[in-house]
Design a protein around this motif. Sequence first.
Motif, mmCIF file in Angstrom:
data_model
loop_
_atom_site.group_PDB
_atom_site.id
_atom_site.type_symbol
_atom_site.label_atom_id
_atom_site.label_comp_id
_atom_site.label_asym_id
_atom_site.label_seq_id
_atom_site.Cartn_x
_atom_site.Cartn_y
_atom_site.Cartn_z
ATOM 1 N N ASN A 1 0.861 -1.190 0.000
ATOM 2 C CA ASN A 1 0.000 0.000 0.000
ATOM 3 C C ASN A 1 0.893 1.233 0.000
ATOM 4 O O ASN A 1 1.510 1.561 1.014
ATOM 5 N N GLY A 2 0.978 1.915 -1.129
ATOM 6 C CA GLY A 2 1.884 3.058 -1.220
ATOM 7 C C GLY A 2 1.290 4.241 -1.969
ATOM 8 O O GLY A 2 0.070 4.334 -2.186
ATOM 9 N N LEU A 3 2.188 5.128 -2.360
ATOM 10 C CA LEU A 3 1.780 6.432 -2.877
ATOM 11 C C LEU A 3 2.335 6.716 -4.273
ATOM 12 O O LEU A 3 3.472 6.360 -4.585
ATOM 13 N N THR A 4 1.518 7.390 -5.088
ATOM 14 C CA THR A 4 2.022 8.083 -6.278
ATOM 15 C C THR A 4 2.223 9.525 -5.836
ATOM 16 O O THR A 4 1.267 10.186 -5.420
ATOM 17 N N ALA B 1 6.728 10.035 3.546
ATOM 18 C CA ALA B 1 6.266 8.796 2.874
ATOM 19 C C ALA B 1 7.440 7.865 2.578
ATOM 20 O O ALA B 1 7.269 6.641 2.492
ATOM 21 N N GLY B 2 8.625 8.430 2.409
ATOM 22 C CA GLY B 2 9.859 7.650 2.274
ATOM 23 C C GLY B 2 9.810 6.550 1.228
ATOM 24 O O GLY B 2 9.450 6.789 0.081
ATOM 25 N N ASP B 3 10.100 5.323 1.687
ATOM 26 C CA ASP B 3 10.204 4.226 0.720
ATOM 27 C C ASP B 3 8.851 3.634 0.322
ATOM 28 O O ASP B 3 8.789 2.573 -0.286
ATOM 29 N N ARG B 4 7.762 4.340 0.671
ATOM 30 C CA ARG B 4 6.440 3.852 0.216
ATOM 31 C C ARG B 4 5.957 4.651 -1.000
ATOM 32 O O ARG B 4 4.799 4.576 -1.397
ATOM 33 N N ILE B 5 6.873 5.428 -1.617
ATOM 34 C CA ILE B 5 6.532 6.117 -2.871
ATOM 35 C C ILE B 5 7.023 5.234 -4.015
ATOM 36 O O ILE B 5 8.210 4.926 -4.105
ATOM 37 N N TYR B 6 6.097 4.825 -4.878
ATOM 38 C CA TYR B 6 6.471 3.895 -5.950
ATOM 39 C C TYR B 6 6.430 4.520 -7.338
ATOM 40 O O TYR B 6 6.905 3.929 -8.305
ATOM 41 N N PHE B 7 5.800 5.684 -7.418
ATOM 42 C CA PHE B 7 5.587 6.312 -8.720
ATOM 43 C C PHE B 7 5.611 7.813 -8.458
ATOM 44 O O PHE B 7 5.088 8.267 -7.430
ATOM 45 N N ALA B 8 6.250 8.563 -9.350
ATOM 46 C CA ALA B 8 6.276 10.026 -9.157
ATOM 47 C C ALA B 8 5.836 10.725 -10.427
ATOM 48 O O ALA B 8 6.348 10.449 -11.517
ATOM 49 N N HIS B 9 4.849 11.602 -10.279
ATOM 50 C CA HIS B 9 4.409 12.486 -11.360
ATOM 51 C C HIS B 9 5.053 13.830 -11.064
ATOM 52 O O HIS B 9 4.685 14.470 -10.074
ATOM 53 N N LEU B 10 6.015 14.224 -11.879
ATOM 54 C CA LEU B 10 6.711 15.465 -11.575
ATOM 55 C C LEU B 10 6.279 16.560 -12.544
ATOM 56 O O LEU B 10 6.474 16.443 -13.758
ATOM 57 N N ARG B 11 5.657 17.582 -12.013
ATOM 58 C CA ARG B 11 5.286 18.752 -12.814
ATOM 59 C C ARG B 11 5.164 19.952 -11.900
ATOM 60 O O ARG B 11 5.073 19.805 -10.676
ATOM 61 N N ASN B 12 5.156 21.122 -12.505
ATOM 62 C CA ASN B 12 5.106 22.356 -11.727
ATOM 63 C C ASN B 12 3.759 23.059 -11.895
ATOM 64 O O ASN B 12 3.089 22.873 -12.915
ATOM 65 N N VAL B 13 3.390 23.824 -10.894
ATOM 66 C CA VAL B 13 2.172 24.640 -10.951
ATOM 67 C C VAL B 13 2.464 26.028 -10.384
ATOM 68 O O VAL B 13 3.325 26.175 -9.509
ATOM 69 N N GLN B 14 1.749 27.002 -10.889
ATOM 70 C CA GLN B 14 1.818 28.352 -10.331
ATOM 71 C C GLN B 14 0.588 28.494 -9.458
ATOM 72 O O GLN B 14 -0.535 28.339 -9.954
ATOM 73 N N ILE B 15 0.785 28.764 -8.162
ATOM 74 C CA ILE B 15 -0.402 28.777 -7.305
ATOM 75 C C ILE B 15 -0.629 30.131 -6.634
ATOM 76 O O ILE B 15 0.295 30.895 -6.399
ATOM 77 N N ASN B 16 -1.900 30.380 -6.374
ATOM 78 C CA ASN B 16 -2.278 31.606 -5.702
ATOM 79 C C ASN B 16 -3.690 31.450 -5.143
ATOM 80 O O ASN B 16 -4.659 31.729 -5.850
ATOM 81 N N GLY C 1 11.558 3.983 -8.056
ATOM 82 C CA GLY C 1 10.370 3.591 -8.818
ATOM 83 C C GLY C 1 10.312 4.226 -10.197
ATOM 84 O O GLY C 1 11.343 4.463 -10.835
ATOM 85 N N TYR C 2 9.092 4.498 -10.630
ATOM 86 C CA TYR C 2 8.841 5.050 -11.960
ATOM 87 C C TYR C 2 8.563 6.545 -11.834
ATOM 88 O O TYR C 2 7.904 6.978 -10.889
ATOM 89 N N ILE C 3 9.101 7.289 -12.797
ATOM 90 C CA ILE C 3 8.823 8.733 -12.836
ATOM 91 C C ILE C 3 8.194 9.008 -14.187
ATOM 92 O O ILE C 3 8.559 8.379 -15.186
ATOM 93 N N ARG C 4 7.268 9.939 -14.229
ATOM 94 C CA ARG C 4 6.867 10.449 -15.535
ATOM 95 C C ARG C 4 6.646 11.939 -15.446
ATOM 96 O O ARG C 4 6.277 12.457 -14.378
ATOM 97 N N PRO C 5 6.912 12.642 -16.568
ATOM 98 C CA PRO C 5 6.486 14.036 -16.573
ATOM 99 C C PRO C 5 4.968 13.993 -16.525
ATOM 100 O O PRO C 5 4.357 13.083 -17.089
ATOM 101 N N ASP C 6 4.347 14.931 -15.831
ATOM 102 C CA ASP C 6 2.878 14.931 -15.799
ATOM 103 C C ASP C 6 2.405 15.947 -16.828
ATOM 104 O O ASP C 6 3.132 16.261 -17.769
ATOM 105 N N HIS C 7 1.211 16.461 -16.651
ATOM 106 C CA HIS C 7 0.638 17.374 -17.656
ATOM 107 C C HIS C 7 1.653 18.373 -18.197
ATOM 108 O O HIS C 7 2.406 18.969 -17.441
ATOM 109 N N GLY C 8 1.608 18.579 -19.484
ATOM 110 C CA GLY C 8 2.436 19.613 -20.101
ATOM 111 C C GLY C 8 1.560 20.701 -20.689
ATOM 112 O O GLY C 8 0.328 20.561 -20.782
ATOM 113 N N ARG C 9 2.198 21.789 -21.089
ATOM 114 C CA ARG C 9 1.474 22.847 -21.805
ATOM 115 C C ARG C 9 1.273 22.396 -23.257
ATOM 116 O O ARG C 9 1.896 21.449 -23.715
ATOM 117 N N MET C 10 0.440 23.120 -23.973
ATOM 118 C CA MET C 10 0.312 22.863 -25.410
ATOM 119 C C MET C 10 1.197 23.902 -26.099
ATOM 120 O O MET C 10 0.947 25.108 -25.986
#
Length: 354
Positions: free
Chosen positions: A240-243, A264-279, A311-320
């Motif tokens: 039982n782990g985390l993306t 979460a340490g070693d219970r992360i099996y997948f990473a979606h790496l992307r950036n957001v601008q927040i406000n 684990g596995y990494i993927r870029p997440d949503h991109g711009r068009m």
Amino acid sequence: MQMTFRWFGKEKDTVSLDQIKQIPNVVGVVPALHDLPAGEAWTMDRVQAMYDEITASGLTMECIESVNVHEDIKIGLPSRDRYIENYKESIRNLSKVGVKVICYNFMPVFDWTRTDLYMPLSDGSTCLCYDGKQVEGKSPEDMFREIDDNSNGYAMPGWETERMGEIKELFEKYKDVTADDLWANLKYFLEAIMPTCEECDVKMAIHPDDPPWSIFGLPRIITDKTAVEKLLAIVPSKYNGLTLCTGSLGASPNNDIVEIIKSAGDRIYFAHLRNVQINNQWFNETAHESNAGSLDMYEIVKALQEVGFDGYIRPDHGRMIWGEVARPGYGLYDRALGACYLNGLWEAVEKSRK
Ligand code: DNO
Ligand code: MN
């Protein structure tokens, strides 16, 4: 770490496996059988065909996104046991072709939600954006009409035209479901499938809620560090782990992604790496680079390496960008740029740690 790329299948994706294969150091794709409704078992024939097609192009298929969870499981209806049996069958069949990780989510009714799929950025590209004020006081039907006006033939997951008919009914079923109920139903689901996961060596990696707060009065529970800690504690099996989706958790100013990774340490099996601008209840997606948004991608990659992420990494949503016409968030160009950036960051951090 294995750099991967999400793929919606030949029929549904504008991006081909041959194109993905040419992105440097992308070795695998993360697919799903998107035509199968949530709750149905993934048959061995379908799983095998998907595997054969992907591996024939020289890419791996070790991580799936998503095997969707039927709403009856999330609501906790007696019919859930039947859908859980189907889920176990999907796990078993996926394990037979070497799948190691299944990404899924536990968001009621909707998956990721945005108010604009084509927000213009100053460089002439477009991105996905969420404006909390636009959602306030609106019903999903109102939102649907607005989104549909600019959807260009693509729908957000869960917002398909055919589904709108059942939305009222679903909301009715959820009317007494509290966040505590959702937690109990998640625990029930995980406890039921853990023996199968252990037997098949398939790890479950929940995707955080996006945005990480309640929408349209529906509870959302995987929203912050406390929630991640609770999730890992209520079912302590390593299966039982985390993306770790940085853009989803990072949409809330209260979330410190580095802290969440450390916890979460070693219970992360997948990473979606992307950036957001927040406000403040507003966020828009950006290019992957740290200087494009609110998240420090260097610190995130460093923290992942510090906890021994393997684990596995993927870029997440991109711009068009560059005039591409594709599924919003899932074009080729900006995600390929994202993968290259993340590969570079990964290598730099890795070498500097030696
Ligand atoms: C957004 C995407 C999600 C994800 C599902 C997994 O960040 O990564 O839509 O695919 O929630 O079930
Ligand atoms: Mn994600």
